[in-house]
Scaffold this active site. Sequence first.
Site, mmCIF file in Angstrom:
data_model
loop_
_atom_site.group_PDB
_atom_site.id
_atom_site.type_symbol
_atom_site.label_atom_id
_atom_site.label_comp_id
_atom_site.label_asym_id
_atom_site.label_seq_id
_atom_site.Cartn_x
_atom_site.Cartn_y
_atom_site.Cartn_z
ATOM 1 N N HIS A 186 1.015 -1.510 0.136
ATOM 2 C CA HIS A 186 0.144 -0.372 0.501
ATOM 3 C C HIS A 186 0.535 1.262 -0.561
ATOM 4 O O HIS A 186 2.080 1.596 0.357
ATOM 5 C CB HIS A 186 -1.044 0.036 1.310
ATOM 6 C CG HIS A 186 -1.961 -1.134 0.928
ATOM 7 N ND1 HIS A 186 -2.271 -2.222 1.055
ATOM 8 C CD2 HIS A 186 -3.288 -0.926 0.596
ATOM 9 C CE1 HIS A 186 -3.339 -2.754 1.250
ATOM 10 N NE2 HIS A 186 -4.232 -1.826 1.006
ATOM 11 N N LYS A 216 -0.680 4.773 4.392
ATOM 12 C CA LYS A 216 -0.898 3.615 5.777
ATOM 13 C C LYS A 216 -0.047 2.710 6.317
ATOM 14 O O LYS A 216 0.960 2.236 5.564
ATOM 15 C CB LYS A 216 -1.431 2.232 4.746
ATOM 16 C CG LYS A 216 -2.533 1.551 5.220
ATOM 17 C CD LYS A 216 -2.834 0.369 4.452
ATOM 18 C CE LYS A 216 -3.910 -0.527 4.957
ATOM 19 N NZ LYS A 216 -4.878 -0.212 5.877
#
Length: 263
Positions: free
Chosen positions: A135, A139
């Site tokens: 990701h 994140k």
Amino acid sequence: MKIALIGYGKMGHAIERIARERGHEIVSIIDLHNSADIEGEAFATADAAIEFTTPSTAPDNVMRAAAAGVPVICGSTGWASRRDEVEKSVVDAGGALLASSNFSIGVNIFNIINRKLASLMSHLPQYKPHLYETHHVHKLDHPSGTAITLAEGIISENERVNSWADEGMVWIDETNASMTPQELAAKVDAPEIASDALPVLSMREGEVPGTHTIDWDSPVDCISITHRAKSRDGFALGAVMAAEWIAGKKGIFTIEEMMSELL
């Protein structure tokens, strides 16, 4: 239909655009500065609300929306410890809730394939599973909610996998960008993982939307399945489709129930 948005970050903006493209009306947008508007008249006119905020705010948002008589689609993760409380509150209010770690139609098809493959591998001990998720660098929690859902799918369908184990998080930069996930996993200083556990490695890189890969590796070959998001639009579209699906319903629902009807 009329849709209310709870959370107006990047996902909220994407959901708004796609909802309007599908002919829906946005009747209320709730963000940090106007959270009291969940109790407002405009919000109460919505056929469904779509909630994408934070683990700390999502439970109360869902319960307040249910109290206002509006079915809720919740894409926020990280609030599992309050799940029972929230679901009871929704049921007591005569409301409706569908909460999922990932509303992408593609990801949910991928999860169906993942579970089927895990089942097929139950009696083939030469194949060992490994899960990789990538990701964007913003994140910080890991593994992703989607990775956990995929891991739980494998555990439920494979007799040889009884748990999943977090291998940690790797930051991708110019020093390791050319390495494969398998090579990165080999260099991670992770605690020893039990033979019946599924290793899960998290990677964070630039602004990538999200990739999940499951390898089933044997001494002679490797079977690999991957879902790679191209943008947030897949998640936003799935959330809007979920709002269309839940309108008029009462109770607690799952993304699997919605997918079974779609497919």
